[in-house]
Design a protein around this motif. Structure first.
Motif, PDB file in Angstrom:
ATOM      1  N   SER A  60       2.809   4.070   4.139  1.00  0.00           N
ATOM      2  CA  SER A  60       1.386   4.164   3.864  1.00  0.00           C
ATOM      3  C   SER A  60       1.025   5.512   3.248  1.00  0.00           C
ATOM      4  O   SER A  60       1.734   6.507   3.389  1.00  0.00           O
ATOM      5  N   PHE A  61      -0.116   5.492   2.531  1.00  0.00           N
ATOM      6  CA  PHE A  61      -0.829   6.713   2.163  1.00  0.00           C
ATOM      7  C   PHE A  61      -1.939   6.895   3.193  1.00  0.00           C
ATOM      8  O   PHE A  61      -2.694   5.950   3.462  1.00  0.00           O
ATOM      9  N   ILE A  62      -2.052   8.097   3.755  1.00  0.00           N
ATOM     10  CA  ILE A  62      -3.095   8.366   4.754  1.00  0.00           C
ATOM     11  C   ILE A  62      -3.930   9.533   4.252  1.00  0.00           C
ATOM     12  O   ILE A  62      -3.412  10.607   3.974  1.00  0.00           O
ATOM     13  N   THR A  63      -5.258   9.291   4.096  1.00  0.00           N
ATOM     14  CA  THR A  63      -6.154  10.366   3.657  1.00  0.00           C
ATOM     15  C   THR A  63      -6.965  10.865   4.844  1.00  0.00           C
ATOM     16  O   THR A  63      -7.410  10.083   5.688  1.00  0.00           O
ATOM     17  N   PHE A  64      -7.126  12.157   4.907  1.00  0.00           N
ATOM     18  CA  PHE A  64      -7.922  12.807   5.948  1.00  0.00           C
ATOM     19  C   PHE A  64      -9.144  13.431   5.269  1.00  0.00           C
ATOM     20  O   PHE A  64      -9.007  14.365   4.480  1.00  0.00           O
TER      21      PHE A  64
END
Length: 865
Positions: A238-242
């Motif tokens: 996954s790509f995880i954005t914060f």
């Protein structure tokens, strides 16, 4: 030529295929990285839009509530009661509030029920404009439903977080999951029901994400900046954005975390893949076209290149034809002219070949058609270096040569500089070390009788200054020639290590008496003076001898032999009676004692084990003590029998004199302050190492001001022998110190080589007549004349004079009659501690219980004159 053309074509095709493979491989990696990087940037932009939307909606709903409360308060209505009454009309993004209450310290009151926050909850957990938590987590009551809390002054309004967040997230259809958490990774909302984990990092640990990666995420969360990571989440890459929300809502940073399926994101970027493929295809076509053009150009020029190459080689001035076995068939005219007597060479093996390859003979080099260099001697000391290139030529070889003497000659010159002394042309330290290493690797040679000698020309530096550098070099050449001639018939090699330092390596001698006989021989040679520029120079040499006896010493190597020879030389240099010393174990013990003294000296500096001994300076004309020379002493019973000069010289060699001098300066200034009322000055010896130290002047002045001393209360003593090599370096520093208020004393006057120059140029106030001229004052007319001359000279140029080493009244009378009023020596007192010095001041200056009546010793006629 077709063969070369085909080779070129095959090379081009192979290069093109290889390039294609490299480019395709690079494309696969570059495109993947490029697309992932581009995807990360797009997701960051998307996350920023999403967080802006959350910020805007939260800000709108919060301000709407705030305005409502202000309206109720302006109408003198109870805000909480009125809010509850109108709860159905008050909407937050289409949803109603769950309840209202008031916050008093750590107690939240809702509908008359008090809820006290657990001790783990601190102000930033609940007392912010906007925060999220459940009643179960905050009060240990109720369920785990998370609510969004608005705080306006002490009024609290809250509503369910899930529907509010889900409504705001409806616009983002590409995210697979999303959650809301604080910067401490505690989750307050998640769009999935997988497990009961309440901390984000625990999800990562379940995916076996390394602690290093987790710590990296922690650091980025603490920075408060948006970022993207690629990790496995809930079993999927996954790509995880914060995405951080506005910090005005809460000091405890709230993050909107959005999870995207990696494969979905990559598929959405497929347009970039097509663009990259098209770009690489264009590059392939352009490169192929460029290769074809280059190939055509090379094919058209290859004949010219080959012809130019042949013309270049055959146009060389030196050509030799040889057979396959190396027999010389003929030379060209240029080579015959170069050699002159060329008939001395029958075959190529007769040439002196410079070794460049590990092959056994020159034939191998020629058969492989590899270039080589031959050296020819033309006349005395003239070498010509010819670089030959072998070329096959009908049944043999053609050697085409070029003169590279400028290059190779320079190289040999540099090699000579590395291995030979540039003045005497003798082997230097590098050569000696290489020879010693090779010698100790030969066990049979070591078992024989061998000796290593170290020779030093005493006071060569002073001779060099007197004669000048060029004459000093000629002096060294003469010395080296005398030593070399004396070694004729001995199995020995002479080395010139540096300037006046020589070594001799005797190998395989019959017995060690050979060395002793040679030492006697060379010492007798040096008994006669050497003439340089009409000057007669007496030579004093010291020799250290180390017999290399393998059965006597357990450890023997190049370093040990060199050090032991030097140790014996140093011992000889310290002796006033012996010209040479032979090394034995006792010398090592002396060296060990010096090493121990050096270690103790370092400790003494740390522990301040020093004190100042004061020797009075008495003025005969004033009949009183006018000053003291402050002499540093070491309080260590272990070295009480040693001369202070020994530890001072050791400190100068090891740079410890800087710290010792600093101690002496402080001690002397402190004593000077205590003695101000007696109106005397103190003089302090300054080491050459100190005065050459950067910042010396500033340090002296700073310490002087620290003790608030009067001008001219401190005198600085420098030695004349030091000035021989450092005159220009110190004159400016001394002028600054004198200008500030220090008096400068020139110590050991008359023992140097340029005293009159110092009197003219140096900023000095006083000269001190060295004790060497006082010792024989009573019996030696020359000493009396020198003292009289120095006193008269000093008086004429306005300088004070102090005579050192005065031990009796007769010596005092002589120097007084010569014009020197101030004396220093055992006649008045030996160096004493401060309390004794003060007692001397009282006896001589105040009570007058002690006095030196030099007038009494002068005959009446002399007084009358």
């Amino acid at each position: 030529m077709k063969r070369y053309t085909w080779k070129l074509a095959i090379a081009f095709i192979f290069s093109y295929i290889l390039l294609m493979l490299v480019v395709v491989f690079a494309y696969i990696n570059i495109s993947k990285n490029f697309i992932e990087r581009q995807a990360s940037n797009n997701l960051l932009d998307s996350g920023e839009v999403l967080s802006d939307r959350f910020n805007a909606q939260l800000d709108f709903d919060y301000n709407k509530l705030k305005d409502t409360i202000l309206t109720y308060e302006s109408q003198s209505l109870d805000p909480v009661t009125t809010l509850k009454a109108n709860i159905d009309q008050l909407l937050v993004y289409g949803y109603t509030y769950t309840g209202f209450g008031t916050l008093d310290g750590r107690v939240l009151t809702i509908d008359g029920i008090d809820y006290t926050y657990i001790t783990e909850y601190v102000l930033i957990d609940y007392a912010e404009k906007v925060t999220i938590y459940s009643f179960q987590s905050a009060f240990n009551v109720g369920d785990n439903t998370n609510y969004i809390f608005f705080k306006v002054n002490n009024i609290i309004a809250y509503f369910e977080a899930a529907p509010y967040i889900e409504s705001l997230m409806q616009s983002n259809t590409t995210a697979s999951n999303f959650l809301v958490m604080f910067s401490d990774n505690s989750i307050v909302y998640k769009s999935f029901t997988n497990g009961t984990i309440n901390f984000f990092y625990d999800y990562l640990r379940n995916e076996f994400v390394s602690e290093t990666s987790i710590n990296s995420i922690k650091d980025k969360l603490m920075s408060g900046l948006p970022h993207v990571v690629q990790l496995k989440f809930l079993g999927e890459p996954s790509f995880i954005t914060f995405n951080p929300l506005d910090t005005s809502f809460s000091l405890k940073q709230i993050y909107l975390v959005v999870v995207y399926n990696q494969s979905d994101v990559i598929i959405s970027m497929s347009y970039l893949t097509n663009i990259l493929w098209a770009l690489f295809f264009v590059i392939f076509l352009l490169f192929a076209l460029a290769l074809v053009i280059i190939y055509k150009i090379l094919v058209t020029k290859i004949n010219d290149i080959e012809n130019a190459r042949i013309t270049h080689y055959y146009a060389k001035p030196y050509i030799i034809w040889i057979t396959g076995k190396g027999k010389i068939k003929s030379y060209n005219q240029s080579f015959k002219k170069l050699l002159g007597d060329y008939d001395i060479y029958d075959k190529i093996q007769d040439f002196k070949i410079k070794t460049e390859f590990d092959m056994e003979n020159i034939e191998d080099v020629i058969h492989r058609q590899r270039a080589f260099t031959a050296i020819f001697e033309l006349g005395l000391m003239k070498l010509v270096y010819i670089r030959f290139i072998p070329m096959r030529s009908g049944g043999g070889y053609l050697l085409v040569g070029d003169d590279i003497s400028n290059i190779e000659g320079a190289f040999d010159e540099y090699k000579s500089l590395a291995l030979y002394n540039k003045v005497t042309h003798l082997p230097n330290y590098n050569s000696l070390r290489a020879d010693l290493i090779a010698f100790f690797n030969d066990l049979d040679a070591v078992k024989k009788m061998n000796s290593l000698l170290a020779i030093d020309i005493v006071s060569f530096s002073k001779i060099n200054i007197l004669l000048g550098e060029k004459s000093g070099d000629r002096f060294l050449v003469i010395i080296s020639e005398l030593i070399d001639e004396s070694l004729e018939g001995y199995p020995a090699t002479l080395y010139n290590i540096e300037a006046d330092s020589f070594f001799i390596f005797f190998k395989d001698i019959e017995n060690y008496n050979w060395v002793t006989r040679w030492i006697t021989k060379i010492l007798s040679i040096f008994e006669k003076p050497i003439t340089i520029d009409k000057n007669f120079i007496n030579i004093d040499v010291k020799i250290g001898v180390f017999h290399i006896e393998s059965d006597r010493y357990e450890i023997l190597n190049a370093d040990v032999a060199y050090d032991n020879a030097n140790l014996a030389l140093n011992h000889a240099k310290e002796s006033n009676t012996h010209k040479h010393f032979i090394y034995d174990v006792s010398l090592s013990m002396v060296a060990s004692r010096e090493q121990l003294m050096e270690a103790d000296l370092a400790i003494a500096i740390k522990n301040q084990e020093f004190y100042m001994a004061l020797q009075p300076q008495y003025d005969n004309s004033k009949e009183m003590i006018t000053g003291f020379e402050a002499l540093i002493r070491w309080k260590n019973p272990k070295y009480s029998s040693e001369s202070p000069l020994k530890f001072i010289q050791m400190a100068e060699r090891n740079n410890m004199i800087i710290d010792i001098g600093r101690i002496a300066l402080h001690e002397t200034c402190q004593i000077a302050k205590e003695m101000e009322k007696y109106n005397v000055h103190l003089s302090l010896n300054i080491s050459p190492v100190q005065i050459l130290q950067a910042g010396f002047v500033n340090e002296i002045i700073t310490v002087f001001e620290q003790y608030d001393l009067k001008k001219h209360s401190i005198s600085l003593e420098i030695t004349e022998t030091f000035l021989i090599g450092s005159f220009e370096l110190v004159i400016n520093k001394l002028k600054l110190l004198q200008k500030y208020g220090f008096d400068i004393h020139l110590d050991d006057f008359g023992t140097g080589y340029s005293s009159l120059q110092y009197l003219r140029d140096l900023p000095i106030n006083t000269i001190k007549i060295d004790r060497a001229f006082i010792i024989n004052l009573e019996t030696d007319a020359h000493s009396r004349a020198i003292v009289s001359m120095i006193s008269s000279l000093a008086k004429n140029v306005g300088l004070e004079v102090i005579a050192e080493g005065i031990e009796n009244e007769k010596q005092n009378l002589i120097v007084y009659k010569s014009g020197c009023n101030v004396i220093q020596g055992y006649m008045i007192s030996q160096p004493v501690v401060k309390s004794e010095a003060i007692k001397l001041l009282i006896d001589y200056n105040i009570d007058k219980t002690k006095r030196v009546d030099v007038q009494r010793l002068i005959k009446p006629k002399e007084i009358k004159r």
